[in-house]
Design an enzyme around this catalytic site. Structure first.
Site, PDB file in Angstrom:
ATOM      1  N   GLU A   1       0.827  -1.208   0.000  1.00 23.69           N
ATOM      2  CA  GLU A   1       0.000   0.000   0.000  1.00 23.69           C
ATOM      3  C   GLU A   1       0.860   1.256   0.000  1.00 23.69           C
ATOM      4  O   GLU A   1       0.524   2.263  -0.644  1.00 23.69           O
ATOM      5  CB  GLU A   1      -0.934   0.010   1.209  1.00 23.69           C
TER       6      GLU A   1
ATOM      7  N   PRO B   1      13.043 -11.869  -0.931  1.00 26.96           N
ATOM      8  CA  PRO B   1      11.998 -12.379  -0.032  1.00 26.96           C
ATOM      9  C   PRO B   1      11.033 -11.266   0.377  1.00 26.96           C
ATOM     10  O   PRO B   1      11.409 -10.092   0.471  1.00 26.96           O
ATOM     11  CB  PRO B   1      12.784 -12.899   1.172  1.00 26.96           C
ATOM     12  N   ARG B   2       9.795 -11.637   0.620  1.00 27.07           N
ATOM     13  CA  ARG B   2       8.764 -10.662   0.971  1.00 27.07           C
ATOM     14  C   ARG B   2       8.999 -10.041   2.347  1.00 27.07           C
ATOM     15  O   ARG B   2       8.793  -8.846   2.532  1.00 27.07           O
ATOM     16  CB  ARG B   2       7.397 -11.346   0.938  1.00 27.07           C
TER      17      ARG B   2
ATOM     18  N   MET C   1      15.231  -2.885   1.947  1.00 27.24           N
ATOM     19  CA  MET C   1      13.858  -2.423   1.723  1.00 27.24           C
ATOM     20  C   MET C   1      13.835  -1.276   0.713  1.00 27.24           C
ATOM     21  O   MET C   1      14.775  -0.493   0.620  1.00 27.24           O
ATOM     22  CB  MET C   1      13.238  -1.953   3.043  1.00 27.24           C
TER      23      MET C   1
ATOM     24  N   PRO D   1       1.127  -7.369 -10.049  1.00 31.40           N
ATOM     25  CA  PRO D   1       2.080  -7.419 -11.163  1.00 31.40           C
ATOM     26  C   PRO D   1       2.286  -6.070 -11.848  1.00 31.40           C
ATOM     27  O   PRO D   1       3.063  -5.974 -12.799  1.00 31.40           O
ATOM     28  CB  PRO D   1       1.418  -8.401 -12.124  1.00 31.40           C
ATOM     29  N   LEU D   2       1.593  -5.015 -11.386  1.00 29.99           N
ATOM     30  CA  LEU D   2       1.694  -3.731 -12.071  1.00 29.99           C
ATOM     31  C   LEU D   2       3.056  -3.075 -11.894  1.00 29.99           C
ATOM     32  O   LEU D   2       3.422  -2.195 -12.673  1.00 29.99           O
ATOM     33  CB  LEU D   2       0.588  -2.790 -11.588  1.00 29.99           C
TER      34      LEU D   2
END
Length: 682
Positions: free
Chosen positions: A60, A266-267, A306, A333-334
């Site tokens: 976000e 990694p997320r 980050m 995916p944008l």
């Protein structure tokens, strides 16, 4: 919001902190700033009365970057506070916006925490990204008359069913939302089906379609490509359970493209070390955080920092969007579309089903189900640059018509928060001085560039022969001459029976909501609304020995103005003057401002006949109601009280209710234009 919700959220609080502590074993940032989780921290004075924007997590925050930048440009006179729920989003917000915004965690959604949070921050507008809806947050904002906008809002069919299923628990939250800017028509309809009024939700598109890759980022990516001179694939936002599959696919790819580089991102930061160790079992690995140069011998670069995902997308020839080889639902995916990078994904993309469906329909994405298929897709796209270009062009063309969400959502913000003029002074422009604990000054350095603490001492001004008069009421207020700036110095006193025992101490409360600071803040906001009130110059809070606090305020004198009580001691008012007094009160009420002591001493007329209203101690914004009529009745009583006192003292007070009161009400009701009122004295 239901009683069950209030009870359950309170029960959940200890378990949330247990979760934070356990997660902190791998990510220490989760063990920091716990006071903010309960809104126990303090905010700087300059953060109050601004715009609160909530971006729950990294996705976000990235999506809202351009939107937030536009907010900062359009409202430079207002502070912006960004809140989040995760340390990664907090860290990213600090990287992207630095000191231009204030940062905090959104507190846990208990009634007490939200009440503290809003009382300390007092935002004038709340903007929520996507659909992070908390019942106590919405209820508190509504209670304090703060508009809540949900922008870039998406609601999947699965989420809509969850809201329906738990409606008995969260209650009618939709009535507390002022506006929803939905991404798509299906989301719009789901919001309406859940109870959002149809006239308060509209399709505005997706902020991520407005991604603008900066020239600096493009140059940085070009430097990487020039340096590497080899094929690059990126696996972005990966989760536990799919890293092994990605590394297996990359091992297969190396048999066909031995010089290829994998950038593995990694997320979650707490998995950086684990994923690095996993990759090191098979490949020669370098981490981004090590700041080592990537050489020809390195096969895997772990992106363990980050805020650099867009850079890695821009560097890569092909992107794999993670969270999709497992049933996580995929990620947006944008971002790789914006960097003109060919997209590969796993089959589990229900979080972004509509976007992936559009990409698939135009041949702009390759969906794979396992490691071998991923390796084949990577190999095909690396070997066929023309195919990559076709996919990139198809994706760009598909979403080109969807751009512009940022601009249209800004119009939604303007509808609830019109831009102010350059002449407006807001709280973020004020200065704070705290020489010692328990003593604090707020002041406008533009109006008082030479401010010092002695300004609140009547003796200080008397020694300089700057006291030019006084006004008596509950206590004395002093008129001060200071250069071109005339000032009124007022100390706060207790009234009624309490005042006979306790002259000027008030019950301890946060400095921000204390008597002087509250009036100072309110006057700034009223002047911003164009209301006829005096300019606040400075306010003082001082903790009293033993118990309570004392307070003082400095406001600008209105040139040539006299209060109505003084004027009526000398002569009757003209009909236009009564009309303007009524119109000024109406202005106040139209902006939902409650005046706690509306009387003839607090109404003023200047030499030009303009009406002013003063003394806003204990005043506030309120929802329309019976208090507006009560304000008028209180004013009428004050006139009749003064005429009785004058008659008893044998003095003159030029007031006749039957003659004067209808003229004031005519101005309040605005049933005739001011110029049409005849210049006659009764």
């Amino acid at each position: 919001m239901t009683l069950w919700y209030r009870v359950l959220i309170c029960i959940a609080v200890p378990f949330v902190f247990i979760y934070l502590w356990l997660r902190g074993r791998k990510a220490p940032a989760y063990r920091q700033h716990w006071r903010q989780r309960l809104a126990l921290q303090s905010f700087p004075m300059q953060a109050r009365d601004g715009i609160l924007i909530h971006c729950v997590s990294v996705g976000e925050t990235i999506a809202a970057r351009g939107f937030i930048e536009r907010i900062l440009q359009q409202y430079p006179q207002l502070p912006v506070t960004l809140t989040s729920m995760t340390p990664t989003a907090r860290s990213l917000a600090q990287q992207l916006f630095g000191e231009r915004v204030f940062h905090a965690y959104l507190p846990l959604d208990t009634a007490g925490a939200m009440r503290r949070f809003f009382n300390k921050l007092v935002p004038r507008l709340v903007i929520i990204l996507e659909t992070e809806l908390w019942p106590n947050l919405l209820r508190t904002a509504d209670h304090q008359q703060i508009p809540v906008l949900v922008v870039n809002a998406r609601l999947s069919e699965r989420s809509a069913k969850s809201y329906q299923k738990y409606a008995w628990l969260i209650g009618p939250i939709w009535q507390h939302i002022s506006w929803i800017a939905a991404q798509t028509e299906p989301s719009q309809q789901r919001f309406i089906n859940l109870g959002m009024p149809a006239d308060k939700v509209a399709v505005r598109g997706n902020l991520k379609f407005d991604f603008q890759i900066s020239e600096a980022l493009q140059q940085q990516a070009q430097q990487w490509r020039t340096q590497l001179q080899r094929p690059v694939v990126v696996a972005a936002s990966t989760h536990e359970g799919e890293d092994e599959q990605i590394l297996d696919a990359f091992a297969q790819l190396l048999t066909q493209q031995p010089d290829c580089l994998l950038i593995l991102v990694p997320r979650h930061p707490e998995r950086f070390q684990t994923v690095t160790q996993l990759a090191q079992r098979q490949f020669k690995v370098v981490t981004r955080s090590s700041q080592q140069q990537v050489t020809a011998q390195h096969q895997v670069l772990v992106g363990d920092t980050m805020g650099e995902l867009l850079l890695w997308y821009q560097v890569a020839d092909v992107a794999f969007v993670g969270g999709s080889l497992i049933e996580r639902g995929g990620h947006n995916p944008l971002e790789p579309v914006a960097t003109s990078t060919a997209v590969v994904s796993g089959p589990h993309v229900f979080n972004f089903a509509e976007i992936f469906s559009r990409l698939e329909a135009v041949g702009a994405v390759k969906l794979v189900t396992h490691a071998e298929a991923l390796a084949q897709a990577w190999q095909q796209l690396i070997a066929q640059p023309q195919l990559r270009e076709q996919m990139v062009a198809a994706a760009s063309a598909e979403f080109a018509r969807d751009q512009g969400a940022t601009a249209v959502m800004l119009t939604d913000v303007e509808a609830h928060l019109p831009p102010s003029t350059s002449l407006v002074r807001t709280l973020t422009m004020m200065q704070r001085l705290s020489p010692k604990p328990g003593l604090e000054y707020w002041y406008d350095a533009q109006a008082l560039p030479d401010f010092n603490s002695e300004f609140f001492s009547a003796d200080y001004w008397a020694q300089q022969n700057k006291v030019k008069g006084s006004a008596t009421g509950r206590a004395t207020a002093w008129f001060i001459e200071h250069g071109e700036q005339g000032m009124l110095l007022r100390h706060y006193y207790r009234g009624g029976l309490v005042g006979k025992l306790n002259k000027d101490r008030f019950k301890r409360e946060p400095i921000e909501t204390s008597r002087a600071m509250a009036e100072f803040s309110l006057l700034l906001k009223l002047r911003e609304l164009g209301l006829p009130v005096p300019q606040p110059l400075a306010a003082k809070f001082e903790r009293a020995p033993g118990w309570g606090y004392r307070a003082d305020i400095l406001v600008a004198i209105i040139p040539g103005a006299k209060d109505v009580f003084q004027r009526l001691q000398q002569a009757s008012l003209t009909a236009p003057e009564w009309y303007r007094l009524g119109a000024a009160i109406k202005q106040l009420h139209q902006q939902q401002v409650y005046h706690s002591d509306l009387n003839c001493h607090n109404l003023m007329l200047d030499n030009a006949g303009k009406a002013w209203i003063v003394d806003f101690d204990k005043c506030e914004f309120r929802q329309p109601g019976e208090w507006q009529q009560a304000n008028l009745e209180r004013l009428l009583r004050s006139f009749n009280k003064e005429i009785k006192k004058a008659e008893a003292a044998g003095s003159v007070f030029h007031w006749q209710q039957a003659r004067d009161w209808p003229l004031l009400l005519a101005g309040y009701q605005q049933d005739q234009e001011d110029p049409a009122v005849t210049e006659t004295s009764a």
